[in-house]
Design a protein around this motif. Structure first.
Motif, PDB file in Angstrom:
ATOM      1  N   CYS A  77       8.105  32.389 -40.797  1.00 40.09           N
ATOM      2  CA  CYS A  77       8.659  33.503 -40.944  1.00 40.09           C
ATOM      3  C   CYS A  77       7.571  34.705 -41.431  1.00 40.09           C
ATOM      4  CB  CYS A  77       9.936  33.629 -41.796  1.00 40.09           C
ATOM      5  SG  CYS A  77      11.303  32.778 -41.462  1.00 40.09           S
ATOM      6  N   ASN A 111       7.101  38.637 -40.845  1.00 40.23           N
ATOM      7  CA  ASN A 111       7.194  39.728 -41.950  1.00 40.23           C
ATOM      8  C   ASN A 111       6.042  40.388 -42.076  1.00 40.23           C
ATOM      9  OD1 ASN A 111       9.860  39.202 -42.760  1.00 40.23           O
ATOM     10  ND2 ASN A 111       9.371  37.092 -43.624  1.00 40.23           N
ATOM     11  N   THR A 120      16.530  32.346 -39.629  1.00 38.26           N
ATOM     12  CA  THR A 120      15.195  33.461 -39.783  1.00 38.26           C
ATOM     13  C   THR A 120      15.436  34.282 -41.077  1.00 38.26           C
ATOM     14  OG1 THR A 120      15.975  34.986 -38.294  1.00 38.26           O
ATOM     15  CG2 THR A 120      14.573  33.492 -37.417  1.00 38.26           C
ATOM     16  N   VAL A 123      14.149  37.507 -42.176  1.00 37.76           N
ATOM     17  CA  VAL A 123      13.116  38.488 -41.938  1.00 37.76           C
ATOM     18  C   VAL A 123      13.461  39.694 -42.992  1.00 37.76           C
ATOM     19  CG1 VAL A 123      12.754  40.382 -40.417  1.00 37.76           C
ATOM     20  CG2 VAL A 123      13.143  37.965 -39.466  1.00 37.76           C
TER      21      VAL A 123
END
Length: 290
Positions: A197, A201, A238, A240
């Motif tokens: 991730c 990000n 995920t 995010v």
């Protein structure tokens, strides 16, 4: 020629909230002819020198929303063919055309080679502008325009393309980006076994920082995240984040009038289109006798 009459065009929501109206500027005809001459010369200069980024599909000759949609879906299919998933971030900018910082725009024009008399002409075009709003026959006293490029004019959209033209270079080749004027969509290709991730990000943080530096506001409430996966693949978990808040995935989103769902099955788009066509068919049925 710098005095514009602003016509508020209603978008959606409450009619009592001014933020729900799109400001369209109306200028004298002579001003539009003048802008068309400037635009033709600037387009010729930018096209000859290939200065506009290839991922920009808005307000460019020979390109349309259909081309942008094909490009986006092509990136998703490319990920699937490589046994990867695709994570789409669909950004929503608030009042993007009205937030263009004039000094920043002038510096970018200088960077692309617009200088001397041509640059002075653009500076003159942007400076000392005034606008007033007319509603139901009542006119405001008018106010100076200190930032933004006017919507509804000939030159304004092109100047915005120049303003946002360096954004794709920030993303680079590691991720895919599709632009249609201020509509910004990112596609991240995710390896199912070793997804991290942090990479997503970090890219989103750079994007938000670029928007802030360029005086553009990313609306987190209308920015959507969609995880595109094939029907036989389980969704990835995920995490995010956007501005410190988790950006939860949605099942579908609207991209330039096309409803995209996470499996690229066109049921949601067909349902919305059928509903609109049904209303149109009913209207035709009611008036056919006339």
């Amino acid at each position: 020629m710098k005095h514009s009459k602003v016509i508020p065009i209603f978008k959606s929501g409450s009619t009592l909230d001014p933020a729900n109206f799109r400001p369209i500027s109306v200028l004298p005809t002579l001003s539009k002819i003048f802008e068309k001459i400037i635009l033709d010369q600037m387009l010729s200069f930018f096209n000859i020198n290939k200065l506009l980024h290839n991922n920009q599909f808005g307000f460019t000759r020979g390109r349309s929303t259909t081309d942008a949609g094909v490009e986006l879906i092509k990136h998703i299919f490319c990920a699937w063919e490589n046994s990867e998933d695709a994570l789409g971030i669909f950004c929503d900018l608030s009042k993007a055309f009205d937030c263009v910082h004039h000094e920043t725009l002038i510096r970018k024009l200088q960077y692309y080679g617009v200088k001397n008399t041509a640059l002075k002409l653009i500076i003159s075009y942007l400076s000392n502008r005034k606008q007033k709003v007319i509603i139901n026959g009542k006119s405001s006293s008018g106010s100076p325009v200190l930032m933004g490029v006017p919507q509804g004019l000939i030159l304004g959209p092109f100047l915005f393309l120049v303003y946002i033209n360096d954004l794709p270079h920030l993303v680079g080749d590691s991720h895919d980006i599709v632009l249609f004027a201020d509509d910004t969509s990112l596609i991240f290709k995710l390896k199912r076994q070793s997804f991290k991730c942090e990479e997503v990000n970090n890219a989103i943080s750079k994007l938000v920082h670029w928007f802030n530096v360029n005086n553009l506001h990313l609306n987190g409430n209308k920015t959507n995240c969609v995880k595109f996966t094939t029907t036989n693949v389980q969704n990835l978990n995920t995490n995010v984040f956007l501005n410190g808040e988790e950006l939860g995935p949605v099942v579908s989103t609207v991209f330039l009038g096309i409803t995209l769902d996470a499996k690229l099955q066109w049921g949601p788009h067909i349902s919305k289109l059928a509903s609109r066509l049904s209303s149109a068919a009913y209207a035709v049925k009611k008036i056919r006798s006339h």
